[in-house]
Design an enzyme around this catalytic site. Sequence first.
Site, PDB file in Angstrom:
ATOM      1  NE  ARG A   1      -6.348   4.874   5.115  1.00  0.00           N
ATOM      2  CZ  ARG A   1      -5.772   3.740   5.503  1.00  0.00           C
ATOM      3  NH1 ARG A   1      -5.070   3.709   6.618  1.00  0.00           N
ATOM      4  NH2 ARG A   1      -5.897   2.633   4.790  1.00  0.00           N
TER       5      ARG A   1
ATOM      6  CG  ASP B   1       0.209   1.848   2.005  1.00  0.00           C
ATOM      7  OD1 ASP B   1       0.658   2.687   2.795  1.00  0.00           O
ATOM      8  OD2 ASP B   1      -0.297   0.774   2.365  1.00  0.00           O
TER       9      ASP B   1
ATOM     10  CB  SER C   1       0.396  -2.166  12.678  1.00  0.00           C
ATOM     11  OG  SER C   1      -0.624  -1.418  12.074  1.00  0.00           O
TER      12      SER C   1
ATOM     13  CG  HIS D   1      -8.306  -2.133   2.693  1.00  0.00           C
ATOM     14  ND1 HIS D   1      -9.057  -2.543   3.766  1.00  0.00           N
ATOM     15  CD2 HIS D   1      -7.286  -1.403   3.203  1.00  0.00           C
ATOM     16  CE1 HIS D   1      -8.522  -2.062   4.871  1.00  0.00           C
ATOM     17  NE2 HIS D   1      -7.450  -1.363   4.567  1.00  0.00           N
TER      18      HIS D   1
ATOM     19  CG  HIS E   1      -0.015  -3.634   7.568  1.00  0.00           C
ATOM     20  ND1 HIS E   1      -0.973  -2.697   7.303  1.00  0.00           N
ATOM     21  CD2 HIS E   1       0.164  -3.603   8.918  1.00  0.00           C
ATOM     22  CE1 HIS E   1      -1.365  -2.129   8.452  1.00  0.00           C
ATOM     23  NE2 HIS E   1      -0.674  -2.656   9.445  1.00  0.00           N
TER      24      HIS E   1
HETATM   25  N1  HAX Z   1      -2.966  -6.848  -7.156  1.00  0.00           N
HETATM   26  C1  HAX Z   1      -3.083  -8.118  -7.629  1.00  0.00           C
HETATM   27  N2  HAX Z   1      -3.836  -9.065  -7.014  1.00  0.00           N
HETATM   28  C2  HAX Z   1      -4.518  -8.698  -5.920  1.00  0.00           C
HETATM   29  C3  HAX Z   1      -4.470  -7.398  -5.396  1.00  0.00           C
HETATM   30  C4  HAX Z   1      -3.644  -6.456  -6.053  1.00  0.00           C
HETATM   31  N3  HAX Z   1      -3.494  -5.209  -5.613  1.00  0.00           N
HETATM   32  N4  HAX Z   1      -5.257  -7.337  -4.311  1.00  0.00           N
HETATM   33  C5  HAX Z   1      -5.771  -8.563  -4.141  1.00  0.00           C
HETATM   34  N5  HAX Z   1      -5.331  -9.388  -5.100  1.00  0.00           N
HETATM   35  C6  HAX Z   1      -5.597 -10.816  -5.248  1.00  0.00           C
HETATM   36  C7  HAX Z   1      -5.181 -11.548  -3.968  1.00  0.00           C
HETATM   37  O1  HAX Z   1      -3.801 -11.795  -3.958  1.00  0.00           O
HETATM   38  C8  HAX Z   1      -6.056 -12.774  -4.010  1.00  0.00           C
HETATM   39  O2  HAX Z   1      -5.482 -13.642  -4.979  1.00  0.00           O
HETATM   40  P1  HAX Z   1      -5.504 -15.245  -4.749  1.00  0.00           P
HETATM   41  O3  HAX Z   1      -6.955 -15.608  -4.572  1.00  0.00           O
HETATM   42  O4  HAX Z   1      -4.893 -15.769  -5.997  1.00  0.00           O
HETATM   43  O5  HAX Z   1      -4.691 -15.502  -3.512  1.00  0.00           O
HETATM   44  C9  HAX Z   1      -7.363 -12.240  -4.626  1.00  0.00           C
HETATM   45  O6  HAX Z   1      -7.006 -11.032  -5.327  1.00  0.00           O
HETATM   46  C10 HAX Z   1      -8.441 -11.925  -3.604  1.00  0.00           C
HETATM   47  O7  HAX Z   1      -7.913 -11.014  -2.666  1.00  0.00           O
HETATM   48  P2  HAX Z   1      -8.898 -10.085  -1.812  1.00  0.00           P
HETATM   49  O8  HAX Z   1      -9.815 -10.964  -1.027  1.00  0.00           O
HETATM   50  O9  HAX Z   1      -9.510  -9.057  -2.697  1.00  0.00           O
HETATM   51  O10 HAX Z   1      -7.875  -9.304  -0.851  1.00  0.00           O
HETATM   52  P3  HAX Z   1      -7.317  -9.769   0.560  1.00  0.00           P
HETATM   53  O11 HAX Z   1      -8.269  -9.320   1.617  1.00  0.00           O
HETATM   54  O12 HAX Z   1      -6.910 -11.186   0.548  1.00  0.00           O
HETATM   55  O13 HAX Z   1      -5.962  -8.912   0.635  1.00  0.00           O
HETATM   56  C11 HAX Z   1      -4.611  -6.991   0.429  1.00  0.00           C
HETATM   57  C12 HAX Z   1      -5.966  -7.512   0.846  1.00  0.00           C
HETATM   58  C13 HAX Z   1      -4.506  -5.523   0.820  1.00  0.00           C
HETATM   59  C14 HAX Z   1      -3.516  -7.770   1.148  1.00  0.00           C
HETATM   60  C15 HAX Z   1      -4.444  -7.147  -1.110  1.00  0.00           C
HETATM   61  O14 HAX Z   1      -5.430  -6.382  -1.750  1.00  0.00           O
HETATM   62  C16 HAX Z   1      -3.073  -6.777  -1.620  1.00  0.00           C
HETATM   63  O15 HAX Z   1      -2.165  -7.620  -1.604  1.00  0.00           O
HETATM   64  N6  HAX Z   1      -2.867  -5.496  -2.081  1.00  0.00           N
HETATM   65  C17 HAX Z   1      -1.576  -5.021  -2.524  1.00  0.00           C
HETATM   66  C18 HAX Z   1      -0.675  -4.686  -1.348  1.00  0.00           C
HETATM   67  C19 HAX Z   1      -1.162  -3.444  -0.636  1.00  0.00           C
HETATM   68  O16 HAX Z   1      -1.460  -2.423  -1.230  1.00  0.00           O
HETATM   69  N7  HAX Z   1      -1.217  -3.515   0.698  1.00  0.00           N
HETATM   70  C20 HAX Z   1      -1.614  -2.376   1.553  1.00  0.00           C
HETATM   71  C21 HAX Z   1      -3.013  -2.512   2.096  1.00  0.00           C
HETATM   72  C22 HAX Z   1      -3.419  -1.369   2.966  1.00  0.00           C
HETATM   73  C23 HAX Z   1      -2.609  -1.350   4.201  1.00  0.00           C
HETATM   74  O17 HAX Z   1      -2.671  -2.197   5.061  1.00  0.00           O
HETATM   75  N8  HAX Z   1      -1.764  -0.384   4.299  1.00  0.00           N
HETATM   76  O18 HAX Z   1      -0.880  -0.375   5.296  1.00  0.00           O
END
Ligand code: HAX
Length: 441
Positions: free
Chosen positions: A327, A373, A241, A318, A271
């Site tokens: 937070r 979140d 964002s 994250h 996000h």
């Molecule tokens: N549950 C299951 N698998 C997860 C995970 C979770 N909560 N978090 C990461 N992973 C997986 C990823 O999908 C990725 O899998 P692949 O290699 O198979 O694609 C692997 O673990 C490595 O990911 P990472 O490098 O640790 O994390 P990224 O930087 O790629 O992604 C995210 C960060 C926040 C997008 C991710 O942790 C996620 O999808 N979390 C769940 C959704 C969420 O809570 N989002 C909010 C984040 C905070 C925010 O922006 N708030 O607004």
Amino acid sequence: MEVLKERFKAKADSVGVEIKQILKEHGSKKIGEVVLSQVYQGMRGMTGLVTETSLLDSMEGIRFRGYSIPELQQKLPKAKGGDEPLPEGLFYLMLIGELPSEEDVHLVTSVLQRRSHVPNHVFATIESLPVSAHPMTQFVVAIMALQTESQFARKYAAGMNKKDYWDACFEDTMDLIARLPRIAAYIYRRKYKNAEHIQPNGLLDWAGNFAHMMGYEDERFHELMRLYMTIHADHEGGNVSAHTTHLVGSALSDPFLSFAAGMNGLAGPLHGLANQEVVKWIYEMREELGVEQPSKEQIDAYVRKTITEGKVVPGYGHAVLRKTDPRFTAQMEFGKKHMSDDPLVNTVWNIYEVVPPILQSLGKIKNPWPNVDAHSGSLLVHFGMTEYDFYTVLFGVSRSLGVMASLCWDRALGYALERPKSVTTESVKLWLEGKHEIWGE
Ligand code: HAX
């Protein structure tokens, strides 16, 4: 308003001089190395932006102009009889770079109150959408409708000197932040409360008035809104964002267009939509198990099932943080203080005990800890706000404080059009073979 503007301009001018000097002396200094995996995998860890308002440390969490969340809770002015910081104070801190006095915060509150009138065509535009439209869709469409009020767009069309961009951006910023709570509350009442709208209360602070317009009069909910609006406001510049608002603003799209673009990014489930996903996921777990408060063993099995089905556990992980998000902790403390017996809040705390070791055991997740979140929805549900698909709008109203303060800095410092280089896999292969040395323009 003039005082605020003058203070901002004075700060921006002096920082502008400093930046010129830094670039003159160190402009060719390398700030890091970029490796191929970063280019392919979401630019993680690649420094490419300057955002003055906050800085994220992967182990410690966010600091706003150097202050952590617990420090802000201590140092920022509060509402009468309240314990939580007034978000107007955080906005002042991000904008001016100094802690505000009570009087400074009062000034921001009164400027926002004076500018909060939303033109009728914005409500008419919202009404033109089906009630079933997602609240974030209604929110973004309303912001776009409000764009008719942009002073930046009007002045640019009339021929604005680039030295004045910051001024028009500043005016739009204050107008936008002032009007968002009314718009968001309107969407809430329209969608969930039979369109029985509530008029603003000009005696309340920005977040308290927002709570009031949504129909929540419990003072503890007003406190929650003050905390919520503070902790969601900013998370340095690279998140979707903030980055999107900055990117679109760099094309000199006006602040309304830029913010609406940022909100489209916030609406993604990886996000800001994660806050609705967390409560939805817990409700689905409860329904499937037929219990109000699942045991840790039941949570464990449900988490594993979620992962096996190729889904993420919402609220965990994250892109930058590598520890429990402060937070999350701030909200946990709020829960302990105001609702320690609440079954949903207790489920969130049980999930916090169960999820990290499971995610860690997968061996691929860089951060198994909860983010902001994971907690927010449960606190809202406690006060009766169960309509979880609205939660991201709350996040969006808060996020305006950080990204709009940053946009003012972007225009005041004359930051450039953002235009990084991209490559094709074909060109990467040629480069790896030594056949392509220098990337073209
Ligand atoms: N549950 C299951 N698998 C997860 C995970 C979770 N909560 N978090 C990461 N992973 C997986 C990823 O999908 C990725 O899998 P692949 O290699 O198979 O694609 C692997 O673990 C490595 O990911 P990472 O490098 O640790 O994390 P990224 O930087 O790629 O992604 C995210 C960060 C926040 C997008 C991710 O942790 C996620 O999808 N979390 C769940 C959704 C969420 O809570 N989002 C909010 C984040 C905070 C925010 O922006 N708030 O607004």
